[in-house]
Design a protein around this motif. Sequence first.
Motif, PDB file in Angstrom:
ATOM      1  N   UNK A   1     -59.777   1.034  28.476  1.00  0.00           N
ATOM      2  CA  UNK A   1     -58.895   1.562  28.109  1.00  0.00           C
ATOM      3  C   UNK A   1     -58.533   1.847  26.526  1.00  0.00           C
ATOM      4  N   UNK A   2     -58.588   0.517  26.011  1.00  0.00           N
ATOM      5  CA  UNK A   2     -58.634   0.502  24.156  1.00  0.00           C
ATOM      6  C   UNK A   2     -59.778   0.294  23.617  1.00  0.00           C
ATOM      7  N   UNK A   3     -60.722   0.573  24.296  1.00  0.00           N
ATOM      8  CA  UNK A   3     -62.209   0.628  23.672  1.00  0.00           C
ATOM      9  C   UNK A   3     -62.268   1.362  22.323  1.00  0.00           C
ATOM     10  N   UNK A   4     -61.622   2.507  21.961  1.00  0.00           N
ATOM     11  CA  UNK A   4     -61.701   3.535  20.868  1.00  0.00           C
ATOM     12  C   UNK A   4     -61.105   2.652  19.940  1.00  0.00           C
ATOM     13  N   UNK A   5     -60.147   1.684  20.143  1.00  0.00           N
ATOM     14  CA  UNK A   5     -59.376   0.946  19.048  1.00  0.00           C
ATOM     15  C   UNK A   5     -60.111  -0.673  18.944  1.00  0.00           C
ATOM     16  N   UNK A   6     -61.324  -0.841  19.373  1.00  0.00           N
ATOM     17  CA  UNK A   6     -61.745  -2.335  19.494  1.00  0.00           C
ATOM     18  C   UNK A   6     -61.845  -3.088  18.298  1.00  0.00           C
ATOM     19  N   UNK A   7     -61.945  -2.231  17.156  1.00  0.00           N
ATOM     20  CA  UNK A   7     -61.846  -2.994  15.611  1.00  0.00           C
ATOM     21  C   UNK A   7     -60.298  -3.312  15.305  1.00  0.00           C
ATOM     22  N   UNK A   8     -59.365  -2.549  16.215  1.00  0.00           N
ATOM     23  CA  UNK A   8     -58.009  -3.050  15.681  1.00  0.00           C
ATOM     24  C   UNK A   8     -57.314  -3.735  16.780  1.00  0.00           C
ATOM     25  N   UNK A   9     -57.929  -3.841  17.915  1.00  0.00           N
ATOM     26  CA  UNK A   9     -57.272  -4.534  19.041  1.00  0.00           C
ATOM     27  C   UNK A   9     -57.836  -5.898  19.555  1.00  0.00           C
ATOM     28  N   UNK A  10     -57.157  -6.881  19.868  1.00  0.00           N
ATOM     29  CA  UNK A  10     -57.563  -8.036  20.471  1.00  0.00           C
ATOM     30  C   UNK A  10     -56.642  -8.387  21.445  1.00  0.00           C
ATOM     31  N   UNK A  11     -57.426  -8.809  22.965  1.00  0.00           N
ATOM     32  CA  UNK A  11     -56.650  -9.082  23.860  1.00  0.00           C
ATOM     33  C   UNK A  11     -56.621 -10.602  24.129  1.00  0.00           C
ATOM     34  N   UNK A  12     -55.714 -10.953  24.773  1.00  0.00           N
ATOM     35  CA  UNK A  12     -55.544 -12.499  24.898  1.00  0.00           C
ATOM     36  C   UNK A  12     -54.727 -12.605  26.508  1.00  0.00           C
ATOM     37  N   UNK A  13     -55.490 -13.890  27.123  1.00  0.00           N
ATOM     38  CA  UNK A  13     -54.942 -13.970  28.266  1.00  0.00           C
ATOM     39  C   UNK A  13     -54.091 -15.210  28.268  1.00  0.00           C
ATOM     40  N   UNK A  14     -52.732 -15.269  28.896  1.00  0.00           N
ATOM     41  CA  UNK A  14     -51.908 -16.371  29.032  1.00  0.00           C
ATOM     42  C   UNK A  14     -50.659 -16.032  29.156  1.00  0.00           C
ATOM     43  N   UNK A  15     -49.806 -17.048  29.234  1.00  0.00           N
ATOM     44  CA  UNK A  15     -48.202 -16.939  29.000  1.00  0.00           C
ATOM     45  C   UNK A  15     -48.081 -16.581  27.742  1.00  0.00           C
ATOM     46  N   UNK A  16     -47.142 -15.429  27.468  1.00  0.00           N
ATOM     47  CA  UNK A  16     -46.837 -14.983  26.134  1.00  0.00           C
ATOM     48  C   UNK A  16     -46.039 -15.986  25.259  1.00  0.00           C
ATOM     49  N   UNK A  17     -45.217 -16.865  25.844  1.00  0.00           N
ATOM     50  CA  UNK A  17     -44.286 -17.794  24.874  1.00  0.00           C
ATOM     51  C   UNK A  17     -45.311 -18.659  24.307  1.00  0.00           C
ATOM     52  N   UNK A  18     -46.466 -19.276  25.013  1.00  0.00           N
ATOM     53  CA  UNK A  18     -47.256 -19.984  24.456  1.00  0.00           C
ATOM     54  C   UNK A  18     -48.280 -19.590  23.656  1.00  0.00           C
ATOM     55  N   UNK A  19     -48.775 -18.559  23.783  1.00  0.00           N
ATOM     56  CA  UNK A  19     -49.818 -17.659  22.892  1.00  0.00           C
ATOM     57  C   UNK A  19     -49.117 -17.389  21.696  1.00  0.00           C
ATOM     58  N   UNK A  20     -48.060 -16.716  21.894  1.00  0.00           N
ATOM     59  CA  UNK A  20     -47.199 -16.138  20.534  1.00  0.00           C
ATOM     60  C   UNK A  20     -46.866 -17.228  19.696  1.00  0.00           C
ATOM     61  N   UNK A  21     -46.580 -18.117  20.125  1.00  0.00           N
ATOM     62  CA  UNK A  21     -46.354 -19.596  19.370  1.00  0.00           C
ATOM     63  C   UNK A  21     -47.373 -19.866  18.711  1.00  0.00           C
ATOM     64  N   UNK A  22     -48.501 -19.883  19.136  1.00  0.00           N
ATOM     65  CA  UNK A  22     -49.784 -20.279  18.438  1.00  0.00           C
ATOM     66  C   UNK A  22     -50.106 -19.275  17.153  1.00  0.00           C
ATOM     67  N   UNK A  23     -49.767 -17.869  17.636  1.00  0.00           N
ATOM     68  CA  UNK A  23     -50.261 -16.827  16.814  1.00  0.00           C
ATOM     69  C   UNK A  23     -48.974 -16.822  15.425  1.00  0.00           C
ATOM     70  N   UNK A  24     -47.810 -17.110  15.785  1.00  0.00           N
ATOM     71  CA  UNK A  24     -46.897 -17.414  14.983  1.00  0.00           C
ATOM     72  C   UNK A  24     -47.036 -18.179  13.834  1.00  0.00           C
ATOM     73  N   UNK A  25     -47.667 -19.318  14.300  1.00  0.00           N
ATOM     74  CA  UNK A  25     -47.799 -20.350  13.471  1.00  0.00           C
ATOM     75  C   UNK A  25     -48.919 -19.939  12.455  1.00  0.00           C
ATOM     76  N   UNK A  26     -49.940 -19.068  12.523  1.00  0.00           N
ATOM     77  CA  UNK A  26     -51.155 -18.963  11.866  1.00  0.00           C
ATOM     78  C   UNK A  26     -51.330 -17.570  11.202  1.00  0.00           C
ATOM     79  N   UNK A  27     -50.252 -16.337  11.680  1.00  0.00           N
ATOM     80  CA  UNK A  27     -50.578 -15.157  11.300  1.00  0.00           C
ATOM     81  C   UNK A  27     -49.364 -14.912  10.835  1.00  0.00           C
ATOM     82  N   UNK A  28     -49.307 -13.821   9.744  1.00  0.00           N
ATOM     83  CA  UNK A  28     -48.183 -13.231   8.942  1.00  0.00           C
ATOM     84  C   UNK A  28     -47.939 -11.858   9.722  1.00  0.00           C
ATOM     85  N   UNK A  29     -47.163 -12.052  10.817  1.00  0.00           N
ATOM     86  CA  UNK A  29     -47.015 -10.726  11.540  1.00  0.00           C
ATOM     87  C   UNK A  29     -45.919  -9.583  11.070  1.00  0.00           C
TER      88      UNK A  29
END
Length: 309
Positions: free
Chosen positions: A67-95
């Motif tokens: 569905x989001x293939x037209x935006x593949x250069x700007x979209x990254x999918x991740x599998x998992x519980x959002x509370x765990x994955x979000x914490x990993x991202x919050x620690x390394x990315x400037x959102x």
Amino acid sequence: MNSPHISVLPCEVLQSFDTPLVHKGGILLDCTLGFGGHTSMLLKAYPKLQIIGIDKDREALEFCNEFLAPFKDRFTPLYGDFSIKALEILKKEKLVGVLADIGVSSLQFDKEDRGFSFKSNTLDMRMDKNKSLSAKDIINSYSLVELERIFRDYGEIREYKKLARLIVEWRKEAKIISAQELSSKIAMHFKASKIHPATLAFQALRIEVNDELGELERLLRGIFENPLQKGARVSIISFHSLEDRIVKEHFKRWEKSCICPMNVMRCECGNNHALGKSIYKKPLIATSEENMKNPRARSAKLRTFEFGK
């Protein structure tokens, strides 16, 4: 290609992220990607924006890859519980933003094999099919006290003791294996004026199966411990009072400038601890037009917080 799920509050979500940071670009985290409705709208509206989308439903992720293939250069999918994955991202990315839609997708509700529907021949309710605990396990193995807890705390059912006792009695005769059977039994013993008599019981089971409130709490604690940059926003869509209360209380905590204990006569903390402010005094809700098109939007509430440090 269209999404099988109608995203709630689409205009309000776009409005909540209409900020200089988002227009410049950067990374926004969609904690509950689902079938990509909100993410696709945000990517279309903000051409410089990148989005990381998290979901624990592999069926939804597979759909979004196409569905989001037209935006593949700007979209990254991740599998998992959002509370765990979000914490990993919050620690390394400037959102530049965080979005979470704390609800069940229309497809999950409508597909009877997922066991969310009153008419389903299964009793499952797992958003992540790799998890072991299902609604059938809860109904047939939880003790009376445990059943009372989830119906009281997660369903806010007035007659929670009666419901728990009846379930224990029913399963002595035979295991309850379908949502249809459970909802029919509940309907015979309870009345509700505007909703199906089993609605709150099913809500409680779904929350327990997927640890929905725990996930939300951990996400908000993670954001508090890893604050976003100045001008970044967090938007949370909730669907019942339990979720909305959690969001409201955390946002209030983030707004507190003085964090001194209540018994201190004079401020000693510096009175400069506020992380930012809530954007809306009251949560945004669906318009009457949206409610007519999508009745599931009726209970949706959107709260948004902007970081100011």
